[in-house]
Design an enzyme around this catalytic site. Structure first.
Site, mmCIF file in Angstrom:
data_model
loop_
_atom_site.group_PDB
_atom_site.id
_atom_site.type_symbol
_atom_site.label_atom_id
_atom_site.label_comp_id
_atom_site.label_asym_id
_atom_site.label_seq_id
_atom_site.Cartn_x
_atom_site.Cartn_y
_atom_site.Cartn_z
ATOM 1 N N TYR B 100 0.820 -1.208 -0.052
ATOM 2 C CA TYR B 100 -0.438 0.122 0.079
ATOM 3 C C TYR B 100 1.639 0.967 -0.269
ATOM 4 O O TYR B 100 1.866 1.742 0.606
ATOM 5 C CB TYR B 100 -1.156 0.019 1.268
ATOM 6 C CG TYR B 100 -1.591 1.304 1.345
ATOM 7 C CD1 TYR B 100 -3.332 1.357 0.968
ATOM 8 C CD2 TYR B 100 -1.057 2.081 2.229
ATOM 9 C CE1 TYR B 100 -3.415 2.441 1.111
ATOM 10 C CE2 TYR B 100 -1.640 3.840 2.028
ATOM 11 C CZ TYR B 100 -3.078 3.424 1.885
ATOM 12 O OH TYR B 100 -3.468 5.017 2.471
ATOM 13 N N GLU B 183 -2.852 7.923 -4.184
ATOM 14 C CA GLU B 183 -2.943 6.783 -3.529
ATOM 15 C C GLU B 183 -2.700 5.489 -4.834
ATOM 16 O O GLU B 183 -3.409 5.450 -5.422
ATOM 17 C CB GLU B 183 -4.428 5.932 -2.333
ATOM 18 C CG GLU B 183 -4.137 5.442 -2.157
ATOM 19 C CD GLU B 183 -5.172 4.427 -1.540
ATOM 20 O OE1 GLU B 183 -5.922 5.051 0.308
ATOM 21 O OE2 GLU B 183 -6.764 4.206 -2.064
#
Lengths: 292, 361
Positions: B100, B183
């Protein structure tokens, strides 16, 4: 007093614009009323040599600094140029910079605030109404007629909601030491923590009203950072998630920054939280009773 | 404004971050000419502006044979109430490991915050609760064009060193594109290198113009119309229309409606120094919402002229009841104008809200 007093000379950036001109008039009317110095110089590039309400206008901040003793600046320039104004003032060595301008891109604010810090200046705002110390100094756009002098400091992310609270306090006979609008953007210069630190050192301030809203957790950080008696109010209990409620910074994102969790964290740390603005004066009075 | 996945991936590709090869289609048949390029395993992803798309059935797996049928199936679906108008068809990656990576604006530090986690494919909020040790953080000075190498090493930890340039490229993109969020989740490791398998980018609304974005898709039609008038407007689902000045005061008015047991239909901040035309436009806009039974006007300001506001309310000439609280200059004149026409003006926000909740009940 925090950030300034009667002796503080104020510079207005964007002095010849509609907003700048209007508020120089109001700031200096207040200065006259309280016997303060008020706005002593204005800056608008290319308009040097003009006057606004008798205040001389300069092309650059440095030129204005050569002729005047300046302790603070108030910015009324449009969003595209406001971050540049913050940096120009910081570079010239003005210790307190109040930025009224709304809609500045966050990345511009981040850079300007970081630069100001390197230069040793503090930034109040952007997207804020400025500050007012009753009987001393007004830097910004707050309606002075609602204020009265006293021992309660007010810190708020809002404009008109602050006036509402100040009006309620004044009507209840509770005067204010300094009222600071820190701004409604996600990134602001002075946060609750910074202003509370100043209030702690200010002999005039005995208690603080903290007015917050949804988004981020600066309110909780502020309350955690101080031993000062505080009454808090958080706007946006009914705000839906992922919607910007007028202020760029007033948004509940990723399940964080909602009013209920702010309120419960404040209460857990012993801070009384008003559920309506009209409850604030009585709660402030209780605070003083407890301390006696 | 939130970019759609295919727009975000285009931005990543331009920034030099590898993304799976793919194609955006608006009807299933468009897929046939791309099957060779996509290979044997294909992922079909509905491009809809809602979260939780995967769980809602917005992502389908396919192969060369089933791709067209699956695409037709996805086009016929509604994902959380939204029709599927665009599908991103991508080559399925041979995933060895997922990470992530995100960059956001840290309000406390007033700087970009970079997060890297070993638990890819999981929402960061979940990882923060269940496995906080997997998250590594770094705060960057926004005046820096690149993240220093030590920061990249600390963030990457034991992840393959190929992720480090990706982190820095995302940081540069975050600055250049005026992003509030950039992101990549998951950032995947495959035998062919690292890829951004999914991406989310949110652009600062105050920077849309300089980023070349003319229409803010996140706003509803009425919200966009309000924006043209210079109002901040949010649609809600109650029956009490709200007009205030200042975001905080207007929010506080909504909260008071909830406190007294009512439900607000909207949030509308008219801004400072409202003149009669602005007030008229605001009243008409709110009155145009079919569910609105009554409108609360709550304006406070040193420079707001009450007679101007009164004129605006009267000029709007709407059928719903309007209950007004005004504080400012020319208060007496405003009150006289309103009462002449039979409008109610009360002294405090508690009083107007209480009254409106009674009327709406």
């Amino acid at each position: 007093m925090i950030y300034g007093d009667k002796t503080t000379g104020v510079l207005v950036q964007g002095a010849t614009g509609k907003q700048g001109e209007f508020h120089i008039g109001l700031m200096n009317a207040y200065a006259k009323q309280v016997g303060g110095r008020g706005v002593v110089a204005g800056v608008t590039p290319g308009k040097g040599g003009q006057q606004v309400h008798g205040v001389p206008v300069y092309n650059t901040v440095r030129e204005a600094m050569r002729d005047h003793d300046i302790g603070a600046a108030v910015i009324f320039v449009p969003a595209g140029a406001a971050a540049d104004s913050i940096m120009e003032e910081a570079n010239a060595g003005i210790p307190t910079i109040v930025c009224i301008t709304e809609h500045i891109p966050v990345h511009d604010t981040m850079k300007a605030v970081a630069y100001a810090k390197v230069q040793g200046s503090v930034v109040i705002g952007p997207n804020c109404p400025g500050l007012l110390s009753p009987g001393e100094v007004k830097m910004g756009i707050m309606p002075a007629q609602l204020f009265s002098r006293g021992n309660v400091g007010v810190i708020s992310r809002s404009g008109t909601l602050t006036y509402e609270v100040v009006d309620e306090l004044t009507r209840a006979g509770i005067g204010q030491s300094t009222v600071v609008g820190i701004g409604g953007d996600p990134v602001i210069g002075q946060t609750f923590v910074d202003v509370l630190e100043r209030f702690e050192k200010d002999p005039e301030t005995k208690a603080v009203v903290l007015i917050g809203e949804v988004g981020g957790n600066l309110e909780e950080e502020g309350a955690d950072s101080t031993d000062m008696p505080i009454v808090a109010y958080i706007a946006g209990v009914s705000a839906p998630p992922d919607k910007r409620m007028g202020h760029a910074g007033a948004i509940v994102e990723g399940g964080e920054g909602d009013a209920r969790s702010k309120i419960s964290r404040l209460k857990k740390n012993g801070v009384p939280v008003a559920s309506r603005v009209s409850e604030i004066p009585a709660m402030v009075k209780d605070l003083f009773l407890c301390r006696c | 404004m939130k970019l759609r996945e295919y727009e975000a991936k285009k931005v990543l590709r331009e920034a030099g971050i590898p993304v799976p090869s793919g194609v955006l289609i608006r009807q299933a048949e468009e897929l046939s000419s791309h099957l060779d390029a996509l290979g044997d395993a294909i992922v079909l992803k509905a491009q809809v502006d809602v979260g939780g798309r995967g769980k809602a059935g917005g992502i389908l797996m396919a192969d060369r044979v089933t791709a067209l049928a699956k695409a037709r199936e996805l086009f016929s679906k509604q994902i959380r109430g939204l029709p599927v108008k665009e599908i991103l068809a991508e080559q399925k990656l041979a995933i060895q490991k997922e990470y992530y990576l995100s960059i956001t604006v840290d309000r406390s530090a007033k700087q970009p915050l970079v997060l890297f986690s070993d638990a890819g494919g999981v929402e960061i909020e979940t990882t923060a609760k269940e496995n906080p040790g997997a998250i590594r953080k770094a705060v960057a000075l926004p005046l820096m064009r690149d993240l220093p190498p030590f920061m990249l090493r600390e963030l990457a930890g034991k992840a393959p060193k190929e992720v480090m340039p990706v982190i820095n490229k995302l940081y540069r993109l975050f600055l250049e594109k005026d992003a509030l969020l950039a992101e990549i989740n998951p950032l995947v490791v495959t035998p062919d290198g690292v890829f951004a398998a999914d991406a989310k980018i949110i652009i600062d609304d105050n920077a849309l113009a300089r980023q070349g974005i003319t229409v803010n898709r996140d706003l509803s039609e009425r919200e966009r119309e309000a924006e043209k008038h210079g109002f901040s407007y949010v649609e809600l689902d109650g029956t009490i229309g709200v007009i205030g000045n200042g975001a905080g005061l207007t929010m506080s008015t909504l909260d008071l409606i909830e406190y007294y047991g009512g439900k607000a239909a909207n949030f509308l901040d008219v801004g400072g120094g409202a003149e009669s035309d602005r007030v008229m436009n605001a009243v008409r806009l709110v009155a145009g919402v079919p569910s609105v039974k009554v409108i609360v006007v709550n304006l406070l300001g040193g420079i707001t002229k009450c007679d101007e506001v009164a004129k605006g309310i009267i000029a709007a000439g709407i059928s719903q009841r309007v209950i007004v609280r005004l504080a400012g200059t020319n208060e007496a004149e405003g009150r006289r104008l309103l009462s002449e026409k039979g409008y109610e003006m009360l002294d405090t926000m508690d009083l107007v809200v209480k009254k409106a909740v009674e009327v709406a009940a």
